[in-house]
Design a protein around this motif. Sequence first.
Motif, PDB file in Angstrom:
ATOM      1  N   SER A   1      14.152  13.728 -15.646  1.00 22.89           N
ATOM      2  CA  SER A   1      12.754  13.913 -16.040  1.00 22.89           C
ATOM      3  C   SER A   1      11.922  12.641 -15.903  1.00 22.89           C
ATOM      4  CB  SER A   1      12.681  14.407 -17.485  1.00 22.89           C
ATOM      5  OG  SER A   1      13.240  13.457 -18.378  1.00 22.89           O
ATOM      6  N   LEU A   2      12.562  11.523 -15.551  1.00 21.00           N
ATOM      7  CA  LEU A   2      11.816  10.278 -15.371  1.00 21.00           C
ATOM      8  C   LEU A   2      11.001  10.330 -14.084  1.00 21.00           C
ATOM      9  CD1 LEU A   2      14.583   7.689 -16.307  1.00 21.00           C
ATOM     10  CD2 LEU A   2      12.638   8.391 -17.715  1.00 21.00           C
ATOM     11  N   ARG A   3       9.897   9.557 -14.073  1.00 19.83           N
ATOM     12  CA  ARG A   3       9.049   9.499 -12.883  1.00 19.83           C
ATOM     13  C   ARG A   3       8.836   8.043 -12.485  1.00 19.83           C
ATOM     14  NH1 ARG A   3       4.956  12.130 -16.647  1.00 19.83           N
ATOM     15  NH2 ARG A   3       6.104  10.549 -17.786  1.00 19.83           N
TER      16      ARG A   3
ATOM     17  N   HIS B   1      16.286   4.974  -5.427  1.00 25.59           N
ATOM     18  CA  HIS B   1      15.090   4.834  -4.599  1.00 25.59           C
ATOM     19  C   HIS B   1      13.916   5.509  -5.303  1.00 25.59           C
ATOM     20  CE1 HIS B   1      17.255   3.218  -1.152  1.00 25.59           C
ATOM     21  NE2 HIS B   1      18.175   4.152  -1.341  1.00 25.59           N
ATOM     22  N   LEU B   2      12.841   4.773  -5.492  1.00 21.70           N
ATOM     23  CA  LEU B   2      11.651   5.317  -6.134  1.00 21.70           C
ATOM     24  C   LEU B   2      10.722   5.880  -5.070  1.00 21.70           C
ATOM     25  CD1 LEU B   2      10.929   2.575  -8.813  1.00 21.70           C
ATOM     26  CD2 LEU B   2      12.230   4.694  -9.075  1.00 21.70           C
ATOM     27  N   GLN B   3      10.454   7.166  -5.146  1.00 24.25           N
ATOM     28  CA  GLN B   3       9.582   7.807  -4.170  1.00 24.25           C
ATOM     29  C   GLN B   3       8.121   7.608  -4.541  1.00 24.25           C
ATOM     30  OE1 GLN B   3      10.781  11.891  -3.610  1.00 24.25           O
ATOM     31  NE2 GLN B   3      12.877  11.344  -3.105  1.00 24.25           N
TER      32      GLN B   3
ATOM     33  N   ALA C   1       0.802  -1.223   0.000  1.00 23.01           N
ATOM     34  CA  ALA C   1       0.000   0.000   0.000  1.00 23.01           C
ATOM     35  C   ALA C   1       0.834   1.273   0.000  1.00 23.01           C
ATOM     36  CB  ALA C   1      -0.962  -0.003   1.187  1.00 23.01           C
ATOM     37  N   ASP C   2       1.934   1.292   0.760  1.00 23.69           N
ATOM     38  CA  ASP C   2       2.748   2.508   0.836  1.00 23.69           C
ATOM     39  C   ASP C   2       3.948   2.475  -0.107  1.00 23.69           C
ATOM     40  OD1 ASP C   2       4.385   0.653   2.025  1.00 23.69           O
ATOM     41  OD2 ASP C   2       4.548   1.688   3.950  1.00 23.69           O
ATOM     42  N   LEU C   3       3.988   1.481  -0.973  1.00 24.00           N
ATOM     43  CA  LEU C   3       5.056   1.308  -1.955  1.00 24.00           C
ATOM     44  C   LEU C   3       6.444   1.181  -1.322  1.00 24.00           C
ATOM     45  CD1 LEU C   3       4.288   3.438  -5.144  1.00 24.00           C
ATOM     46  CD2 LEU C   3       4.059   0.987  -4.787  1.00 24.00           C
ATOM     47  N   SER C   4       6.497   0.742  -0.078  1.00 22.17           N
ATOM     48  CA  SER C   4       7.804   0.474   0.513  1.00 22.17           C
ATOM     49  C   SER C   4       8.452  -0.729  -0.157  1.00 22.17           C
ATOM     50  CB  SER C   4       7.678   0.242   2.020  1.00 22.17           C
ATOM     51  OG  SER C   4       6.770  -0.817   2.295  1.00 22.17           O
ATOM     52  N   SER C   5       7.649  -1.521  -0.857  1.00 23.35           N
ATOM     53  CA  SER C   5       8.163  -2.640  -1.641  1.00 23.35           C
ATOM     54  C   SER C   5       7.346  -2.775  -2.918  1.00 23.35           C
ATOM     55  CB  SER C   5       8.079  -3.943  -0.837  1.00 23.35           C
ATOM     56  OG  SER C   5       8.449  -5.053  -1.641  1.00 23.35           O
ATOM     57  N   ILE C   6       8.047  -2.872  -4.049  1.00 24.35           N
ATOM     58  CA  ILE C   6       7.406  -3.180  -5.331  1.00 24.35           C
ATOM     59  C   ILE C   6       7.820  -4.605  -5.684  1.00 24.35           C
ATOM     60  CG2 ILE C   6       7.353  -2.674  -7.803  1.00 24.35           C
ATOM     61  CD1 ILE C   6       7.731   0.281  -7.089  1.00 24.35           C
ATOM     62  N   TYR C   7       6.838  -5.486  -5.805  1.00 22.64           N
ATOM     63  CA  TYR C   7       7.172  -6.904  -5.946  1.00 22.64           C
ATOM     64  C   TYR C   7       6.720  -7.530  -7.268  1.00 22.64           C
ATOM     65  CZ  TYR C   7       2.437  -7.044  -3.886  1.00 22.64           C
ATOM     66  OH  TYR C   7       1.113  -6.826  -3.607  1.00 22.64           O
ATOM     67  N   PHE C   8       6.060  -6.777  -8.135  1.00 23.47           N
ATOM     68  CA  PHE C   8       5.655  -7.330  -9.425  1.00 23.47           C
ATOM     69  C   PHE C   8       5.758  -6.249 -10.486  1.00 23.47           C
ATOM     70  CE2 PHE C   8       2.516  -8.497 -12.691  1.00 23.47           C
ATOM     71  CZ  PHE C   8       2.888  -9.809 -12.949  1.00 23.47           C
ATOM     72  N   GLY C   9       6.328  -6.612 -11.626  1.00 21.86           N
ATOM     73  CA  GLY C   9       6.439  -5.682 -12.747  1.00 21.86           C
ATOM     74  C   GLY C   9       5.926  -6.321 -14.023  1.00 21.86           C
ATOM     75  N   TYR C  10       5.238  -5.521 -14.833  1.00 23.49           N
ATOM     76  CA  TYR C  10       4.613  -6.032 -16.060  1.00 23.49           C
ATOM     77  C   TYR C  10       4.705  -4.957 -17.130  1.00 23.49           C
ATOM     78  CZ  TYR C  10       0.667  -7.503 -19.100  1.00 23.49           C
ATOM     79  OH  TYR C  10      -0.145  -7.862 -20.159  1.00 23.49           O
TER      80      TYR C  10
END
Length: 270
Positions: free
Chosen positions: A208-210, A237-239, A112-121
């Motif tokens: 300029s990347l997000r 680190h992705l905010q 929920a707080d994006l402290s971990s991103i565990y799947f990418g597509y």
Amino acid sequence: MQSIQSLLEVCNHASKEANESIKDLVGKKEAYKSVYMGADGTRTRLIDDRAEKAIFEVLKSYGNCRILSEEYGEYIPDIKPEITFVIDPLDGTYNAAHGIPFYSTSIAVGNADLSSIYFGYVKNLCTGDIYHAYKGGGAYLNGEPINTSNIKLLRNFSVSLYGYHNNVEDTLELSRKVRRVRILGSVALELCYVACGKLDAFVDIRNSLRLIDVAAGKLILEETNGKVTNGKGTELHLQDSVVNRLSMIASNGHAHRDILNFVGRKDESK
């Protein structure tokens, strides 16, 4: 945590709906019409708006989820969300609107707080190719394991290099040292091309990347032998924001330091 299969299914459904929603606009002048200013501070084109609305319909029905998107910004359900989807419904807007067949849908999933991103597509909407990764489980193209190239010398590298406009001087030396340079116009796909060895590195020092541009592709590349840093060479680190900007150096893990040595700009991202 959701299963890989369930996440693949919802992402496949979402990307299919996005593609269906825009197919009558691809290559049409009206597709690039500006309809409003997006949450990230850039203009939203008609074709972007169509793709986002289609994906939102799918993801909202998935369950108790938060959604971060380039155009809408942040969607929060009425009750506390369990997961967050980070989406770029159409990565490569200019390409799609002008009939250039290189654009994609990018979806990352985290807590929920994006402290971990565990799947990418990431789905190439022109070819149907699907890249995905589950944290700790490797990366795949159409269900088959992928890995980066094994090219070690910078002079043999094929690099996706974004450094035009005000950043030309900062990338000029690097462009002289590599074998070839490509700028294809869909960051998510280009990161996947590094992950599967079609490119050897991706460099963007424009600051300029997000989050939405790179969240899925970053995980996919990291689940191979790839290396991802900011422009200073430290961990990226992705905010949890659709507004904050960053630079990125991503490679097959070889000659990463050499690339950093030739990038003249001091990275402004944190």
